[in-house]
Design a protein around this motif. Sequence first.
Motif, mmCIF file in Angstrom:
data_model
loop_
_atom_site.group_PDB
_atom_site.id
_atom_site.type_symbol
_atom_site.label_atom_id
_atom_site.label_comp_id
_atom_site.label_asym_id
_atom_site.label_seq_id
_atom_site.Cartn_x
_atom_site.Cartn_y
_atom_site.Cartn_z
ATOM 1 N N GLU A 281 0.868 -1.177 0.000
ATOM 2 C CA GLU A 281 0.000 0.000 0.000
ATOM 3 C C GLU A 281 0.901 1.223 0.000
ATOM 4 O O GLU A 281 1.801 1.344 0.844
ATOM 5 C CB GLU A 281 -0.886 -0.011 1.242
ATOM 6 N N SER B 117 -2.513 -2.486 -3.487
ATOM 7 C CA SER B 117 -2.443 -3.482 -4.550
ATOM 8 C C SER B 117 -3.288 -4.702 -4.206
ATOM 9 O O SER B 117 -3.512 -5.002 -3.033
ATOM 10 C CB SER B 117 -0.992 -3.929 -4.736
ATOM 11 N N SER C 256 -5.707 -2.226 -8.360
ATOM 12 C CA SER C 256 -5.451 -1.545 -7.085
ATOM 13 C C SER C 256 -6.690 -0.771 -6.660
ATOM 14 O O SER C 256 -7.490 -0.332 -7.497
ATOM 15 C CB SER C 256 -4.269 -0.581 -7.204
ATOM 16 N N LEU D 59 1.135 -2.264 -9.292
ATOM 17 C CA LEU D 59 0.964 -0.985 -8.609
ATOM 18 C C LEU D 59 1.617 0.146 -9.400
ATOM 19 O O LEU D 59 1.105 1.269 -9.431
ATOM 20 C CB LEU D 59 1.535 -1.049 -7.193
#
Length: 446
Positions: free
Chosen positions: A54, A108, A94, A121
């Motif tokens: 993230e 993701s 995502s 990502l």
Amino acid sequence: MVSPVTSVRPPQAGLPADSTQSVTPPTELTEASAERHLGAICFKIGPPALVGVEAEWFVHDGRCPADPVDPARVAAALAVLPVSADGPVFPAGSRLTYEPGGQVELSSPPAADPAACAAGLSADQAVLRAALAAEGLRLTGSGTDPLDRERRMQATHPRYRAMERYFGRGGPWGRIMMTGTASVQVCVDAGTEQSYVDRWRLAHLLGPVLVGAFANSPLLEGRPTGWKSTRQLVWSRMDPSRTLAPPPLADPREAWTRYVLDATVLCVRRPEGLPWDAPAGLSFRDWLRGGGERGAVLADLDYHRTTLFPPVRPRGHLELRMIDAQPGEGWRVPLALVSALMDDPSAAEEARAALERLGHAGSRAPRSGLWRRAAALGMADPELRRAALACFSAAERALARRDGVLRPALVEFAERYPARGRCPADDQLAALRTGAGPALQEDAPC
């Protein structure tokens, strides 16, 4: 082993979905049933196979970066993207969410390897960057907002209002965290019944190195704070019942269960129009013992877990939360480092040996001396620097054995920063020393 979606799905840090809701009717919990539930769901056991990441950024106006950005401009920029019930749709899947201060983050989907995770990502970040740029906006990767601009609470959901009031009792740190910080979070599977204890311990041992090597928040309100990771300083000043690491018990399940039940309740969900504020000082254990306005049910316990923010959080998988946001696609390096050290047995053993020499086994992050040194000094601390270099070397060899895609970025970072006793925060400070004021770190591909 649980399904891939639940085993390592990175958390959505906007309004967290009640992803662990039970189909059981909402009967009141007891301490015993709460303990059984927590013990069953927080460490999902199976061979480590998935990874997620993230990444979070501040949004600045490209022409007037010191001005607050109206949320309507962000919404207008993103209106060009396809939309589903979960929000904007990105090519690699995502999920986009928002922090209370207007920060944006991409989480993701879980991936079978870090290279696939990074590719997805990166593609979605490029789409997000282009959409915002069309509206004159840009992404800035930094652990704290480097500019002196008004920090507004943009979120109006009762959860965030309750958080604001709850943390406000302890000074400005909660509001700073909510509106002025950003992070990278790496998620890995918990491991097998034979390995999850070692993986839990290794994640905590690795914490100070991740704080120091990726420290990237030396400024607050446009001025140096004297800390390389001011973001970690902020977390260390907040409610210890929900930001300290759990006590180092032999059984992580027992440690986490105690931690969850002993943490104070931040909010109580109520019907629309009513505030979610919780009674001051009420722990979840107190609530189970009759201290609340009503009996606690399973949904309350699962929601309570989403309001706990230790450096390593078990959510079926392990979520490492101590890494400052990075410029550009710099999140690729902590993704590569963490996944290599956690999932390659030889690299894990090398890292563990180097980290144990630091002598912080059993310390309570992020308030222990070593974690504070990492946040204050970054890679200028010689002991942390040696440990970091050992970890980067072990990870580099692991990547060479299994996947070379992320290896160049990891090697380049190690040579630019730990090998020279530096971290990304030093780039921000160097820019400030030129006299040009706080510089934004461009969000451009590495």
